[in-house]
Design an enzyme around this catalytic site. Structure first.
Site, PDB file in Angstrom:
ATOM      1  N   ASN A   7       0.880  -1.172   0.000  1.00  0.00           N
ATOM      2  CA  ASN A   7       0.000   0.000   0.000  1.00  0.00           C
ATOM      3  C   ASN A   7       0.920   1.224   0.000  1.00  0.00           C
ATOM      4  O   ASN A   7       1.437   1.621   1.042  1.00  0.00           O
ATOM      5  CB  ASN A   7      -0.888  -0.035   1.248  1.00  0.00           C
ATOM      6  CG  ASN A   7      -1.859   1.128   1.291  1.00  0.00           C
ATOM      7  OD1 ASN A   7      -1.818   2.020   0.434  1.00  0.00           O
ATOM      8  ND2 ASN A   7      -2.722   1.136   2.282  1.00  0.00           N
ATOM      9  N   ARG A  90      -2.414  -2.106  -3.626  1.00  0.00           N
ATOM     10  CA  ARG A  90      -3.633  -1.324  -3.465  1.00  0.00           C
ATOM     11  C   ARG A  90      -3.546  -0.127  -4.410  1.00  0.00           C
ATOM     12  O   ARG A  90      -2.553   0.607  -4.411  1.00  0.00           O
ATOM     13  CB  ARG A  90      -3.738  -0.829  -2.024  1.00  0.00           C
ATOM     14  CG  ARG A  90      -4.914   0.085  -1.855  1.00  0.00           C
ATOM     15  CD  ARG A  90      -4.930   0.755  -0.504  1.00  0.00           C
ATOM     16  NE  ARG A  90      -6.102   1.594  -0.417  1.00  0.00           N
ATOM     17  CZ  ARG A  90      -6.112   2.789   0.159  1.00  0.00           C
ATOM     18  NH1 ARG A  90      -5.013   3.281   0.695  1.00  0.00           N
ATOM     19  NH2 ARG A  90      -7.210   3.489   0.203  1.00  0.00           N
ATOM     20  N   HIS A 179     -12.542   2.679  -0.247  1.00  0.00           N
ATOM     21  CA  HIS A 179     -12.577   1.679   0.838  1.00  0.00           C
ATOM     22  C   HIS A 179     -13.238   0.382   0.369  1.00  0.00           C
ATOM     23  O   HIS A 179     -13.757  -0.379   1.181  1.00  0.00           O
ATOM     24  CB  HIS A 179     -13.377   2.188   2.066  1.00  0.00           C
ATOM     25  CG  HIS A 179     -12.707   3.280   2.833  1.00  0.00           C
ATOM     26  ND1 HIS A 179     -13.416   4.279   3.450  1.00  0.00           N
ATOM     27  CD2 HIS A 179     -11.405   3.524   3.098  1.00  0.00           C
ATOM     28  CE1 HIS A 179     -12.576   5.097   4.064  1.00  0.00           C
ATOM     29  NE2 HIS A 179     -11.348   4.677   3.864  1.00  0.00           N
ATOM     30  N   ARG A 238     -11.697  15.952   6.650  1.00  0.00           N
ATOM     31  CA  ARG A 238     -12.509  16.250   5.454  1.00  0.00           C
ATOM     32  C   ARG A 238     -13.919  16.632   5.868  1.00  0.00           C
ATOM     33  O   ARG A 238     -14.489  16.032   6.784  1.00  0.00           O
ATOM     34  CB  ARG A 238     -12.581  15.039   4.525  1.00  0.00           C
ATOM     35  CG  ARG A 238     -11.257  14.627   3.945  1.00  0.00           C
ATOM     36  CD  ARG A 238     -11.454  13.503   2.922  1.00  0.00           C
ATOM     37  NE  ARG A 238     -10.200  12.902   2.560  1.00  0.00           N
ATOM     38  CZ  ARG A 238      -9.920  11.601   2.674  1.00  0.00           C
ATOM     39  NH1 ARG A 238     -10.832  10.754   3.116  1.00  0.00           N
ATOM     40  NH2 ARG A 238      -8.738  11.151   2.319  1.00  0.00           N
ATOM     41  N   GLU A 385      -8.267  -5.187   5.134  1.00  0.00           N
ATOM     42  CA  GLU A 385      -8.118  -4.888   3.703  1.00  0.00           C
ATOM     43  C   GLU A 385      -6.964  -5.674   3.081  1.00  0.00           C
ATOM     44  O   GLU A 385      -7.033  -6.089   1.929  1.00  0.00           O
ATOM     45  CB  GLU A 385      -7.906  -3.388   3.515  1.00  0.00           C
ATOM     46  CG  GLU A 385      -9.153  -2.591   3.887  1.00  0.00           C
ATOM     47  CD  GLU A 385      -8.910  -1.108   4.019  1.00  0.00           C
ATOM     48  OE1 GLU A 385      -8.959  -0.422   3.004  1.00  0.00           O
ATOM     49  OE2 GLU A 385      -8.678  -0.632   5.150  1.00  0.00           O
TER      50      GLU A 385
END
Ligand code: ADP
Length: 398
Positions: A7, A90, A179, A238, A385
């Site tokens: 990742n 990823r 996600h 965010r 993940e």
């Protein structure tokens, strides 16, 4: 077979080496401050190693550190790199080109470069990670696992923005969702727990970045993040859903240009902007625990966060014609009993009834049923993940 999961971010590379015979992680860690004056390697293998002040001017050098650690005579976990059967990367956005993971070849690389414009903050780093591995391990198969792929099953009326349709076609402006590997992992876990495939699941992946999805019969039919990860829930920094007209208003009424406004909405808003204290949920919870003495803006940040999650639960239950299962995952979802309690409070009409004791004692890393209702279940399920990426990589290279 052993699969290396990568990742890559702009200044970091997280990695895991997974033995797929039992899905056990045999080594993991990260390279930090890649491309800066001095970098760090964190490695957990046969023993735990931390190398500070090392030189990783690019992702290639960083990957060399990772691979050297994996085969190291003292703390390595494999004898040589040929034991790594494949590398799963990823990749944040595959755009509309890919609806699932793919083995990386020249055509895929071209598509990744072509999609940079849609994910300028993330895709370049993912590509650097792939290029670095290709350089050092040219004969090892590589797979790209896209964050948006699981959401490619959304119907057009859910993923389209109501802009001119020709502009969607020309510029590919639409909701992609992110996600995806986490939402897919959770939906498969629910299938395993319930023993059936026809579930109506609302998933709340609540971490620093946070998103929700509506998963009906194993397929994502809507999700809260959009063209970029900015849309949807209130996140660490965010803002989530906001009227697009606010951007021009901010440009006209502050000294920010449009690029700075985008950075502001991504990095200075959310929990941080509302609380004025921190983007980290633990800090806000600590403040909240002071009761009457709690900083009112910290309380407001928590209330806004939970209200937005609750609104999406209702919206997705309506979109699916009901709900069988609400799942919380991610750093906040797995740890914060306050968030789960506040979200479920008032949703008895949907069949969600809090089991206060189970909720308060849920432990991170463990699956917990935190509701009492018979028909609709609320679960805390730890996400994974990396395992999802490793599984998809294995499936494709087999
Ligand atoms: P990322 O989105 O970066 O992968 P994580 O899923 O690890 O993040 O979630 C990070 C968030 O989880 C942070 O806001 C952090 O404060 C929150 N978190 C971690 N542990 C706890 C805890 N014990 N209680 C409440 N929040 C927590």
């Amino acid at each position: 077979m052993k699969i290396l999961v990568i990742n890559a971010g702009s200044s970091s590379i997280k990695y895991q080496l997974v033995d797929m015979t039992n899905e056990i992680v045999i080594a993991k860690g990260m390279c930090d401050r890649v491309g800066q004056q001095s970098s760090t390697l964190i490695y957990k293998g046969k023993s735990d190693i931390r190398l500070d002040d090392v030189k990783m001017p690019s992702h290639v050098e960083a990957m060399k550190f990772v691979l050297d650690a994996l085969v190291h005579a003292d703390y390595g976990v494999i004898k040589n790199l040929s034991e790594v059967s494949a590398v799963g990367h990823r990749v944040v956005l595959g755009g509309e080109d890919y609806t699932g993971s793919v083995v990386i070849d020249e055509t895929v690389m071209k598509a990744l470069y072509a999609n940079i414009g849609l994910a300028p903050l993330h895709n370049p780093a993912n590509i650097q990670g792939i290029e670095a591995c290709k350089e050092i391990m040219p004969t090892t198969p590589m797979v790209a696992v896209f964050d948006n792929a699981f959401h490619s099953s959304m119907p057009d009326y859910a993923y389209l923005y109501a802009i001119n349709y020709d502009d969607y076609k020309k510029h590919k402006i639409r909701k992609y969702g992110f996600h995806g590997t986490s939402h897919m992992f959770i939906s498969q876990e629910v299938e395993r727990i319930t023993g059936k495939k026809d579930n109506k699941i609302v998933i709340a992946h609540l971490g620093n970045g946070a998103s929700m999805s509506a998963v009906k019969n194993g397929k994502s039919i809507d999700t809260s993040m959009g063209l970029t990860p900015l849309q949807g829930l209130v996140m660490g920094t965010r803002c989530g859903d906001i009227d697009a007209a606010a951007v021009e208003y901010l440009v006209n009424n502050t000294d920010m240009d449009v690029h700075q406004v985008t950075t502001y909405l991504n990095k200075k808003c959310g929990l941080l902007g509302i609380s004025g204290l921190s983007s980290d949920f633990r800090d806000l919870e600590e403040e909240y625990a002071k009761g009457d003495k709690c900083n009112p803006r910290a309380r407001l940040a928590i209330e806004m966060f939970c209200y937005r999650v609750k609104s999406y639960v209702g919206s997705y239950a309506a979109a699916m014609g009901g709900i069988d299962c609400l799942v919380f995952t991610g750093g906040i979802g797995e740890n914060s009993s306050i968030v789960r309690e506040k979200v479920v409070e008032g949703l008895e009409f949907l069949g969600l009834e809090l089991d206060k004791k189970a909720n308060d004692t849920a432990k991170r890393g463990e699956m917990t049923l935190f509701t009492t209702g018979k028909k609709v279940k609320g679960y805390v399920i730890p996400t994974n993940e990396e395992i999802m990426i490793a599984r998809d990589t294995l499936r494709l290279v087999k």
